[in-house]
Design an enzyme around this catalytic site. Structure first.
Site, short mmCIF file in Angstrom:
data_model
loop_
_atom_site.label_atom_id
_atom_site.label_comp_id
_atom_site.label_asym_id
_atom_site.label_seq_id
_atom_site.Cartn_x
_atom_site.Cartn_y
_atom_site.Cartn_z
N ASP A 227 0.82 -1.29 0.10
CA ASP A 227 0.00 0.00 -0.02
C ASP A 227 0.72 1.26 0.14
O ASP A 227 1.75 1.39 -0.58
CB ASP A 227 -0.87 -0.07 1.05
CG ASP A 227 -2.28 0.48 0.83
OD1 ASP A 227 -2.71 1.85 0.66
OD2 ASP A 227 -2.97 -0.47 0.42
N HIS A 295 -3.91 5.85 2.75
CA HIS A 295 -4.68 4.85 2.55
C HIS A 295 -3.94 3.54 3.25
O HIS A 295 -5.06 2.90 3.73
CB HIS A 295 -4.69 4.83 1.05
CG HIS A 295 -5.37 3.48 0.39
ND1 HIS A 295 -5.09 2.33 0.09
CD2 HIS A 295 -6.77 3.68 -0.03
CE1 HIS A 295 -5.90 1.62 -0.36
NE2 HIS A 295 -6.95 2.33 -0.52
N SER A 485 -11.31 -1.21 -0.64
CA SER A 485 -10.07 -1.16 -0.05
C SER A 485 -10.09 -1.30 1.28
O SER A 485 -9.10 -1.67 1.81
CB SER A 485 -9.15 0.28 -0.47
OG SER A 485 -8.71 0.34 -1.37
#
Length: 534
Positions: A227, A295, A485
């Protein structure tokens, strides 16, 4: 909290039978330029007689992915250049030299090969799609006489994958939730910024208690995520340098990911550096945060809430604008395989990104990535994939491989594709559906950890200097965010929590344990195990 398993693959939502299906890719020109990328337009590319038009995909404009075995060998690299010369292009010497610095196993190791003009023709466009078609023609016409043919024939576009968090503050990556390419009107509550996007929140609790190794009575379960990287000084996480930290990194592996960055003909393009999410602003003059800043930390925090006794190892492969280079993903998985061959243990791999291929069956590079992931699965690693946020049934890889049967091979641990649900248990409007996506988990308006020291320049809508309305780009160590996600790490966290219950058992069969865990989740409507009413 519940996680649903779909016994029968979804069949609704098929594309109407006129023209090509909706292509689902709308990236801002600034993002494409930042990564030296193009969108393959099915209506603009030339075709040979009876050739099937491709689907759209995102790829590095001047880069091919070619097995390093073919680039490193003089005979095969010369053959490639000779056939590409008809277009006035060749593979850069830097790409060849970089490939020759490595040792290779029997399996293909995918390396980026930058295209450059030879100088023999005027007005040359070193486009990777044209170059790939030229190589495919040459391989077909010269079948049996191609040096290292088993590697050369597997050349592919260098696809750019996209993170599956619904876009927060910043540029729209398209299809998030359902307006790009669809006839959906701009209503309040439909667009991402009206509810699903990233927003700062105040959290009154700390992280759940984490037991010591002695209390556990066995090794911690390891969840690997690929990520945006880790951050310093978050109040929930100890430094990654501490012994037994929840959130950890692999500096040597990160250096291998950095090393495969293509040169792109000397043009400045975005480069993955280090293992930290630095919260860099895409345009310092404007100052808004990138769409996918934080994220990775959001994902780590979700897993921590569900499986605090586990540990998360994060490799940085995603830029803060959500773009994930194909060569970085291959390098990260190669590193994992090397470490596992040397005795390192991985239990769960969580992938919160994906992409579209120019063919309905995926591409050579995507198939190769699937094969590498299957090597991890053959070692007992459960793989969890985000379904994507494009409100489409079009295959989104790797999630579209999740339900693929692999015949005549070793036993494999399960591989799951995960769609997102709203808090009321309905399917989130942005979530993809596909026959391979058989799981649904909470993926809308989740609260988790966020880099505490990043702040964009967006101003609150209303302020008088002392009182202000909420600023969606303000500093906060926690955010509410949505996307498949975040549905994927919910499933990964539940799996890790269930696996943790077995760590004190001796002589555990990892493959059987993996299948038993998923079968239990299928037979039960999974409820977060550690909740006790007060």
């Amino acid at each position: 909290m519940t996680i649903d398993y779909i016994p029968e693959p979804p069949t609704e939502g098929g594309t109407e039978q006129f023209g090509l299906p909706w292509q689902g890719i709308t990236l801002p020109p600034a993002v494409l330029d930042r990564h030296g990328a193009r969108i393959l337009d099915p209506w603009a590319v030339p075709l040979d007689k009876d050739e099937t038009p491709p689907d759209s995909t995102v790829y590095r404009a001047r880069v091919l992915l070619i097995p390093g075995q073919a680039l490193a060998a003089q005979e095969s690299s010369s053959w490639i250049d000779a056939n590409l010369s008809r277009l006035g292009v060749r593979i850069s010497q830097d790409s060849v030299d970089n490939a020759r610095r490595r040792d290779y196993p029997e399996q293909p190791v995918w390396m980026p090969a930058t295209l450059e003009a030879t100088g023999d023709l005027p007005d040359v466009d070193p486009d990777a799609w044209r170059a790939l078609r030229e190589l495919r023609r040459a391989c077909r016409d010269q079948a049996g006489g191609v040096p290292l043919e088993e590697f050369v024939t597997r050349a592919s576009l260098d696809h750019l994958y996209v993170g599956s968090g619904v876009d927060g503050i910043g540029a729209d990556l398209g299809g998030a939730p359902a307006t790009s390419g669809h006839g959906v009107i701009d209503e309040s509550g439909v667009l991402s910024h009206a509810g699903y996007g990233r927003m700062p929140v105040t959290l009154m609790s700390g992280p759940p208690r984490r037991r010591s190794i002695e209390e556990l009575g066995g090794d911690r379960i390891t969840v690997v995520t690929l990520d945006t990287g880790v951050v310093r000084d978050h109040p929930w996480f100890r430094p990654w340098t501490d012994d037994d930290a929840f959130l950890t990194v692999d500096p040597q592996g990160q250096a291998m990911i950095e090393a495969v960055h293509p040169t792109q003909g000397g043009r400045p393009v975005a480069r993955l550096v280090g293992f930290e999410d630095l919260g860099e602003l895409p345009n310092p003059l404007v100052g808004t945060l990138n769409t996918h800043t934080g994220h990775g930390l959001m994902i780590a925090g979700l897993i921590a809430q569900l499986a605090p006794d586990a540990r998360v190892l994060m490799y940085k492969v995603m830029h803060d604008d959500g773009i994930v280079p194909g060569e970085a993903v291959h390098a990260a998985v190669d590193r994992l395989l090397d470490r596992m061959r040397s005795g390192f243990t991985v239990d769960v791999l969580c992938l919160a990104f994906g992409g579209f291929a120019e063919t309905g069956q995926g591409t050579q590079a995507m198939q190769a990535l699937f094969e590498k992931v299957n090597e991890l699965r053959a070692r007992g690693v459960i793989v969890v994939n985000a379904a994507g946020n494009y409100s489409t049934t079009r295959p989104f890889y790797l999630a579209a491989h999740s339900d693929t049967v692999v015949p005549n091979g070793p036993p494999l641990a399960p591989m799951l594709g995960v769609a997102a649900k709203n808090p009321d248990d309905t399917i989130a409007i942005f979530s993809n559906e596909n026959p391979a996506v058989r799981w649904r988990a909470p993926g809308a308006m989740l609260v988790s950890t966020f880099p505490p020291n990043v702040q964009g320049a967006q101003s609150a809508a209303l302020t008088n200097g002392r009182r202000t309305s909420l600023d969606g780009d303000s500093t906060s160590p926690f955010r509410s965010w949505s996307g498949t996600s975040f549905a994927a790490p919910i499933v990964a966290g539940v799996i890790a929590a269930r696996l943790t219950a077995t760590v004190n058992q001796v002589n555990v069969d990892r493959m059987r344990r993996a299948h038993d865990t998923i079968q239990q989740m299928i037979s039960e409507k999974v409820i977060r195990p550690e909740i006790t009413p007060i």
